[in-house]
Design a protein around this motif. Structure first.
Motif, PDB file in Angstrom:
ATOM      1  N   ARG A 168      33.572  16.951 -16.168  1.00  0.00           N
ATOM      2  CA  ARG A 168      34.694  17.181 -17.088  1.00  0.00           C
ATOM      3  C   ARG A 168      35.607  15.976 -17.145  1.00  0.00           C
ATOM      4  O   ARG A 168      35.866  15.355 -16.115  1.00  0.00           O
ATOM      5  CB  ARG A 168      35.579  18.334 -16.598  1.00  0.00           C
ATOM      6  N   VAL A 195      39.453  15.391 -17.666  1.00  0.00           N
ATOM      7  CA  VAL A 195      40.613  16.270 -17.500  1.00  0.00           C
ATOM      8  C   VAL A 195      41.888  15.451 -17.675  1.00  0.00           C
ATOM      9  O   VAL A 195      41.925  14.265 -17.321  1.00  0.00           O
ATOM     10  CB  VAL A 195      40.597  16.900 -16.072  1.00  0.00           C
ATOM     11  N   GLU A 196      42.905  16.069 -18.230  1.00  0.00           N
ATOM     12  CA  GLU A 196      44.211  15.398 -18.268  1.00  0.00           C
ATOM     13  C   GLU A 196      45.307  16.373 -17.880  1.00  0.00           C
ATOM     14  O   GLU A 196      45.417  17.451 -18.461  1.00  0.00           O
ATOM     15  CB  GLU A 196      44.490  14.813 -19.651  1.00  0.00           C
ATOM     16  N   ASN A 219      50.664  10.674 -17.850  1.00  0.00           N
ATOM     17  CA  ASN A 219      49.738  11.787 -17.724  1.00  0.00           C
ATOM     18  C   ASN A 219      48.572  11.296 -16.903  1.00  0.00           C
ATOM     19  O   ASN A 219      48.165  10.154 -17.032  1.00  0.00           O
ATOM     20  CB  ASN A 219      49.243  12.242 -19.096  1.00  0.00           C
ATOM     21  N   ARG A 226      44.855  11.211 -16.237  1.00  0.00           N
ATOM     22  CA  ARG A 226      43.516  11.527 -16.746  1.00  0.00           C
ATOM     23  C   ARG A 226      42.502  11.205 -15.659  1.00  0.00           C
ATOM     24  O   ARG A 226      42.604  10.160 -15.022  1.00  0.00           O
ATOM     25  CB  ARG A 226      43.243  10.712 -18.013  1.00  0.00           C
ATOM     26  N   GLU A 283      43.397   4.932 -16.906  1.00  0.00           N
ATOM     27  CA  GLU A 283      42.980   4.693 -18.292  1.00  0.00           C
ATOM     28  C   GLU A 283      42.902   3.208 -18.611  1.00  0.00           C
ATOM     29  O   GLU A 283      42.169   2.792 -19.495  1.00  0.00           O
ATOM     30  CB  GLU A 283      43.944   5.395 -19.256  1.00  0.00           C
ATOM     31  N   TYR A 299      43.125  22.210 -18.839  1.00  0.00           N
ATOM     32  CA  TYR A 299      43.352  20.759 -18.860  1.00  0.00           C
ATOM     33  C   TYR A 299      42.104  19.952 -19.225  1.00  0.00           C
ATOM     34  O   TYR A 299      42.153  18.725 -19.287  1.00  0.00           O
ATOM     35  CB  TYR A 299      43.881  20.302 -17.498  1.00  0.00           C
ATOM     36  N   THR A 300      40.966  20.650 -19.448  1.00  0.00           N
ATOM     37  CA  THR A 300      39.714  19.929 -19.714  1.00  0.00           C
ATOM     38  C   THR A 300      39.654  19.442 -21.167  1.00  0.00           C
ATOM     39  O   THR A 300      39.829  20.220 -22.091  1.00  0.00           O
ATOM     40  CB  THR A 300      38.501  20.848 -19.405  1.00  0.00           C
ATOM     41  N   LEU A 301      39.397  18.139 -21.348  1.00  0.00           N
ATOM     42  CA  LEU A 301      39.307  17.558 -22.686  1.00  0.00           C
ATOM     43  C   LEU A 301      37.880  17.628 -23.210  1.00  0.00           C
ATOM     44  O   LEU A 301      37.648  17.828 -24.392  1.00  0.00           O
ATOM     45  CB  LEU A 301      39.761  16.094 -22.667  1.00  0.00           C
ATOM     46  N   LYS A 302      36.910  17.413 -22.330  1.00  0.00           N
ATOM     47  CA  LYS A 302      35.496  17.545 -22.694  1.00  0.00           C
ATOM     48  C   LYS A 302      34.690  17.812 -21.443  1.00  0.00           C
ATOM     49  O   LYS A 302      35.150  17.545 -20.331  1.00  0.00           O
ATOM     50  CB  LYS A 302      34.993  16.300 -23.431  1.00  0.00           C
ATOM     51  N   LYS A 303      33.470  18.352 -21.662  1.00  0.00           N
ATOM     52  CA  LYS A 303      32.678  18.822 -20.521  1.00  0.00           C
ATOM     53  C   LYS A 303      31.196  18.671 -20.850  1.00  0.00           C
ATOM     54  O   LYS A 303      30.787  18.960 -21.974  1.00  0.00           O
ATOM     55  CB  LYS A 303      33.046  20.298 -20.309  1.00  0.00           C
TER      56      LYS A 303
END
Ligand code: OSB
Ligand code: MG
Length: 369
Positions: free
Chosen positions: A9, A11-12, A28, A30, A52, A360-364
């Motif tokens: 995942r 996450v941010e 934030n 990430r 980042e 909080y997951t942006l993509k997985k």
């Protein structure tokens, strides 16, 4: 042991307060979470804590995503492993990218500890279930704000205070702190902001009775740190310069520092951190466990490595609530009277809250055999 599935995942999580150093500001956080499942269904967690921007190391959260998916998972999926210490060698065919390696290697250590039903820190070789901790304080907007943050840290029992410095915010800043807190166990961290041209200024830091000066010079400047250490009474502690056992051996041999800040993330995993610990201990170096503004999983792992015998100085790891409104683990990591007590449950010992993690997951991604 075989890892038959990886879930990864991006996450941010929002941070309570922005964290500023000589290299920049994090607002934030990430990061990447790796879940590794063995053939028996045990799940281990790893956290990858590159930033980042490539300012602390050359890696970024995106380069780690790339490395983990395109190189490490294909190499590790379905591979027969007797022990998690083997992952270091398996991934050694890929150069550097140590933060990415740490993210996946730590997940496999956690699975292994869960298979054994033992706490991760014990499996790593940790000798105690309590770790003394201090606090790392970022650059603040005003002196009063800095006092406020120091007072709060001391009220929470912090065993020492580390403040960030950079050119223009150094001698005067430390002078002010020392006037208000003459006895405070204090250290500074420059995050590579100076060069040997600043010898004069760095020598002035000797007057403040600091515990150590962390990473005054560039990441590649192990030799230059040796030149500097000869001219300083205060011990130098290396952080950014020590990315491997070889770096640690070079620093020991050149007498570039007297103390190491050891982070699993920076050195590429638990096994490398253990090897550095053993070598440094044999050479009479002092050491302590660093932090990477980790969320719960990474935080748990940073505390676990700090239970090794020769991590005698206070770690940088604060409680979860120092950085986040709500962490992704239960219970949160808490500091009591300047110590973190490790849970006695299997693996990292904390329950990961998948519901909060989902928020909080942006993509997985899922990779399985
Ligand atoms: O230099 O130790 C450092 C945070 C991010 C990157 C580098 C560093 C730090 C800290 C904070 O000092 C440590 C922490 O509280 O997690
Ligand atoms: Mg540092």
């Amino acid at each position: 042991m075989k890892i038959v599935k990886f879930i990864v995942r991006m996450v941010e999580m929002p941070m309570k307060h922005a964290f500023s150093t000589s290299f920049g500001t994090v607002k934030n956080k990430r990061f990447i979470i790796v879940e590794a499942y063995d053939e028996a269904g045990n799940c281990g967690y790893g956290e990858c804590d590159a930033f980042e921007q490539p300012w602390y190391t050359e890696e970024t959260v995106e380069t780690c995503w790339h490395m983990i998916h395109d190189f490490f998972i294909p190499r590790l999926l379905n591979l027969e492993l007797k022990h998690p210490s083997e992952v270091r060698e398996v991934l050694d065919i890929f150069r550097r990218n140590r933060m990415a390696k740490a993210g996946i290697e730590t997940a496999i250590w956690d699975v292994y500890a869960k298979r054994l039903g033992k706490p991760l820190y014990e499996v790593i070789g940790g000798r105690r279930n309590k770790v003394p901790v201090g606090v790392s304080i970022g650059l603040q907007s005003s002196t009063n704000k800095l006092y406020e943050v120091i007072d709060e840290a001391l009220a929470n029992g912090a065993q020492r205070i580390k403040v960030k410095i950079k050119p223009g915010q150094d001698i005067e800043l430390v002078t002010t702190i020392r006037q208000r807190y003459p006895q405070l166990p204090l250290m500074v961290d420059a995050n590579s902001a100076y060069t040997l041209q600043d010898m004069n200024l760095l020598q002035q830091l000797d007057q403040f009775d600091l515990l150590m000066i962390e990473q005054p010079l560039g990441a590649n400047d192990i030799y230059q740190h040796a030149q500097l250490q000869k001219q300083l009474k205060t011990p130098i502690c290396l952080d950014e310069s020590i990315c491997s056992l070889e770096d640690a051996m070079t620093a020991i041999e050149l007498k570039a520092c007297r103390i190491f800040n050891i982070k699993i993330a920076r050195v590429g995993g638990i096994q490398e951190a253990k090897l550095i610990h053993n070598k440094a201990a044999a050479a009479g170096m002092k050491m302590w466990g660093g932090g990477m503004l980790e969320a719960g999983i990474g935080r748990a792992q940073s505390v676990a490595i700090a239970t090794l015998e020769y991590f005698t100085l206070p770690a940088d790891t604060s409680g979860s609530s120092h950085y986040f409104e709500q962490d992704i683990i239960h219970p949160e990591v808490v500091v009591e009277n300047g110590f973190i007590t490790l849970p006695d449950k299997a693996g990292i010992g904390y329950q990961v809250d998948e519901k909060i993690l989902d928020i909080y997951t942006l993509k997985k991604t899922t990779n399985a055999i």
